[in-house]
Design a protein around this motif. Structure first.
Motif, mmCIF file in Angstrom:
data_model
loop_
_atom_site.group_PDB
_atom_site.id
_atom_site.type_symbol
_atom_site.label_atom_id
_atom_site.label_comp_id
_atom_site.label_asym_id
_atom_site.label_seq_id
_atom_site.Cartn_x
_atom_site.Cartn_y
_atom_site.Cartn_z
ATOM 1 N N VAL A 1 0.870 -1.175 0.000
ATOM 2 C CA VAL A 1 0.000 0.000 0.000
ATOM 3 C C VAL A 1 0.904 1.221 0.000
ATOM 4 N N PRO A 2 0.880 2.046 -1.068
ATOM 5 C CA PRO A 2 1.823 3.165 -1.160
ATOM 6 C C PRO A 2 1.591 4.202 -0.080
ATOM 7 N N LEU A 3 2.692 4.811 0.373
ATOM 8 C CA LEU A 3 2.603 5.910 1.319
ATOM 9 C C LEU A 3 2.031 7.130 0.618
ATOM 10 N N ALA A 4 1.485 8.043 1.412
ATOM 11 C CA ALA A 4 0.878 9.241 0.836
ATOM 12 C C ALA A 4 1.895 10.029 0.019
ATOM 13 N N GLU A 5 3.134 10.149 0.524
ATOM 14 C CA GLU A 5 4.134 10.932 -0.196
ATOM 15 C C GLU A 5 4.638 10.231 -1.442
ATOM 16 N N ASP A 6 4.358 8.928 -1.562
ATOM 17 C CA ASP A 6 4.798 8.177 -2.733
ATOM 18 C C ASP A 6 3.718 8.066 -3.801
ATOM 19 N N ALA A 7 2.552 8.676 -3.566
ATOM 20 C CA ALA A 7 1.467 8.574 -4.535
ATOM 21 C C ALA A 7 1.886 9.211 -5.843
ATOM 22 N N PRO A 8 1.550 8.585 -7.002
ATOM 23 C CA PRO A 8 1.974 9.110 -8.294
ATOM 24 C C PRO A 8 1.298 10.435 -8.607
ATOM 25 N N GLY A 9 1.972 11.234 -9.438
ATOM 26 C CA GLY A 9 1.390 12.487 -9.879
ATOM 27 C C GLY A 9 1.901 13.671 -9.077
ATOM 28 N N ARG A 10 1.751 14.841 -9.677
ATOM 29 C CA ARG A 10 2.192 16.072 -9.030
ATOM 30 C C ARG A 10 1.018 16.760 -8.340
ATOM 31 N N PRO A 11 1.300 17.473 -7.245
ATOM 32 C CA PRO A 11 0.226 18.240 -6.614
ATOM 33 C C PRO A 11 -0.355 19.241 -7.609
ATOM 34 N N SER A 12 -1.644 19.431 -7.600
ATOM 35 C CA SER A 12 -2.285 20.329 -8.555
ATOM 36 C C SER A 12 -2.956 21.487 -7.834
ATOM 37 N N TRP A 13 -3.070 22.613 -8.541
ATOM 38 C CA TRP A 13 -3.770 23.771 -8.000
ATOM 39 C C TRP A 13 -5.229 23.439 -7.740
ATOM 40 N N LEU A 14 -5.831 22.660 -8.666
ATOM 41 C CA LEU A 14 -7.250 22.342 -8.530
ATOM 42 C C LEU A 14 -7.515 21.581 -7.237
ATOM 43 N N ARG A 15 -6.684 20.581 -6.963
ATOM 44 C CA ARG A 15 -6.847 19.801 -5.738
ATOM 45 C C ARG A 15 -6.585 20.672 -4.508
ATOM 46 N N ALA B 1 -17.431 15.430 5.994
ATOM 47 C CA ALA B 1 -17.579 14.716 4.720
ATOM 48 C C ALA B 1 -16.236 14.163 4.255
ATOM 49 N N PHE B 2 -15.184 14.964 4.420
ATOM 50 C CA PHE B 2 -13.849 14.507 4.037
ATOM 51 C C PHE B 2 -13.434 13.291 4.853
ATOM 52 N N LEU B 3 -13.718 13.318 6.153
ATOM 53 C CA LEU B 3 -13.374 12.185 7.010
ATOM 54 C C LEU B 3 -14.077 10.910 6.545
ATOM 55 N N LEU B 4 -15.342 11.006 6.236
ATOM 56 C CA LEU B 4 -16.099 9.820 5.803
ATOM 57 C C LEU B 4 -15.527 9.255 4.505
ATOM 58 N N LEU B 5 -15.230 10.135 3.540
ATOM 59 C CA LEU B 5 -14.682 9.681 2.260
ATOM 60 C C LEU B 5 -13.274 9.114 2.442
ATOM 61 N N ALA B 6 -12.458 9.809 3.235
ATOM 62 C CA ALA B 6 -11.085 9.355 3.451
ATOM 63 C C ALA B 6 -11.049 8.023 4.195
ATOM 64 N N ALA B 7 -11.909 7.859 5.195
ATOM 65 C CA ALA B 7 -11.931 6.614 5.962
ATOM 66 C C ALA B 7 -12.278 5.431 5.074
ATOM 67 N N ALA B 8 -13.257 5.617 4.184
ATOM 68 C CA ALA B 8 -13.618 4.540 3.266
ATOM 69 C C ALA B 8 -12.454 4.201 2.335
ATOM 70 N N LYS B 9 -11.763 5.227 1.850
ATOM 71 C CA LYS B 9 -10.612 5.016 0.964
ATOM 72 C C LYS B 9 -9.483 4.303 1.696
ATOM 73 N N TRP B 10 -9.170 4.761 2.896
ATOM 74 C CA TRP B 10 -8.095 4.133 3.671
ATOM 75 C C TRP B 10 -8.400 2.662 3.942
ATOM 76 N N PHE B 11 -9.640 2.381 4.307
ATOM 77 C CA PHE B 11 -10.011 0.999 4.621
ATOM 78 C C PHE B 11 -9.872 0.105 3.391
ATOM 79 N N ARG B 12 -10.311 0.593 2.226
ATOM 80 C CA ARG B 12 -10.179 -0.193 0.994
ATOM 81 C C ARG B 12 -8.716 -0.461 0.677
ATOM 82 N N GLU B 13 -7.871 0.556 0.833
ATOM 83 C CA GLU B 13 -6.446 0.385 0.542
ATOM 84 C C GLU B 13 -5.824 -0.684 1.441
#
Length: 264
Positions: free
Chosen positions: A184-198, A236-248
């Motif tokens: 499971v990749p670390l947050a800092e190892d996630a592919p892609g560059r940080p974006s202004w939109l995000r 809302a962010f916590l709920l979405l993030a928790a679901a994502k973390w659990f799946r990972e």
């Protein structure tokens, strides 16, 4: 965000400018999900504070302590004084300076190359305390001075719970990711560059925006609206993030059966 040992090495003759240049080179890449204020403003202010701390021969742990003094002074004021424009500006400034020093301690630690588990523990303990006590102090202060209907006090009380769970979830998820040994990749190892939109999209969850919202404390209805929106967005962010973390984490199966007791 980390500490240093007593025997940290500093290069003789380093001035503020030299330290600042070395800090720029030592910067770690920002997380892809880093919100705009934290990424573009707070990190830069923290870099200047880290350079000052370096020339003042402060340790990262001392910088963490300075951050705590500014932050908890603001939190105490929320309990002691009724809402006003002056109080709001003072609280916002204290919180923002504390946040900048919170960025500076980690940058100073990287500059010195002296990270330590004790320093990281201290930083996380201060952060965990402030994210819970700030909304509770707001609720106590508003209750003392009777400036909002009592049912609204459930918003900061609920926000204290959400903030504590979110902070714990982020720390625990990263620790468990490290135990997967790359599965499971670390947050800092996630592919892609940080974006202004995000960075703009996650602004409602930016701690810096929360600090700035206190500037409107003199107009209680405006502040209450902003604070409620920030609390709702963070929930809302916590709920979405928790679901994502659990799946990972669920996608990773321990290599040995005897690990099942730890990771289920």
């Amino acid at each position: 965000m980390t500490g240093q040992s007593a025997g940290a090495t500093r290069l003789g003759g380093d001035g503020f400018g030299d330290a600042l240049r070395r800090l720029r080179a030592a910067q770690k890449p920002p997380a892809r999900s880093a919100p705009a204020y934290s990424r573009f403003v707070n990190r830069r202010i923290g870099r200047y504070l880290a350079a000052w701390a370096y020339t003042a021969r402060l340790t990262p742990n001392a910088v963490t302590a300075i951050s705590a003094v500014w932050t908890f002074a603001a939190i105490l004021l929320l309990v002691l004084f009724p809402p006003s424009w002056l109080l709001g500006v003072i609280v916002a400034v204290l919180l923002l300076v504390g946040y900048a020093f919170d960025s500076a301690d980690g940058q100073l630690s990287r500059l010195l190359g002296t990270s330590s588990p004790a320093g990281e523990w201290l930083d996380h303990m201060v952060d965990a305390t402030k994210v819970s006590t700030m909304p509770l102090a707001l609720a106590v202060g508003f209750y003392r001075f009777q400036v909002v209907p009592v049912p609204w006090l459930l918003v900061p009380i609920g926000f204290a719970i959400v903030s504590a769970v979110l902070f714990f979830g982020m720390i625990l998820t990263e620790q468990l990711r490290r135990r997967t040994r790359g599965a499971v990749p670390l947050a800092e190892d996630a592919p892609g560059r940080p974006s202004w939109l995000r960075a703009i999209a996650v602004l409602p969850m930016d701690y810096g925006v929360l600090c700035l919202s206190f500037v409107t404390l003199g107009a209680v209805p405006v502040f209450v609206t902003l604070y409620t929106l920030i609390a709702a967005a963070t929930t809302a962010f916590l709920l979405l993030a928790a679901a994502k973390w659990f799946r990972e984490l669920r996608s990773w199966t321990p290599a040995r059966p005897d690990q099942k007791g730890d990771l289920r």
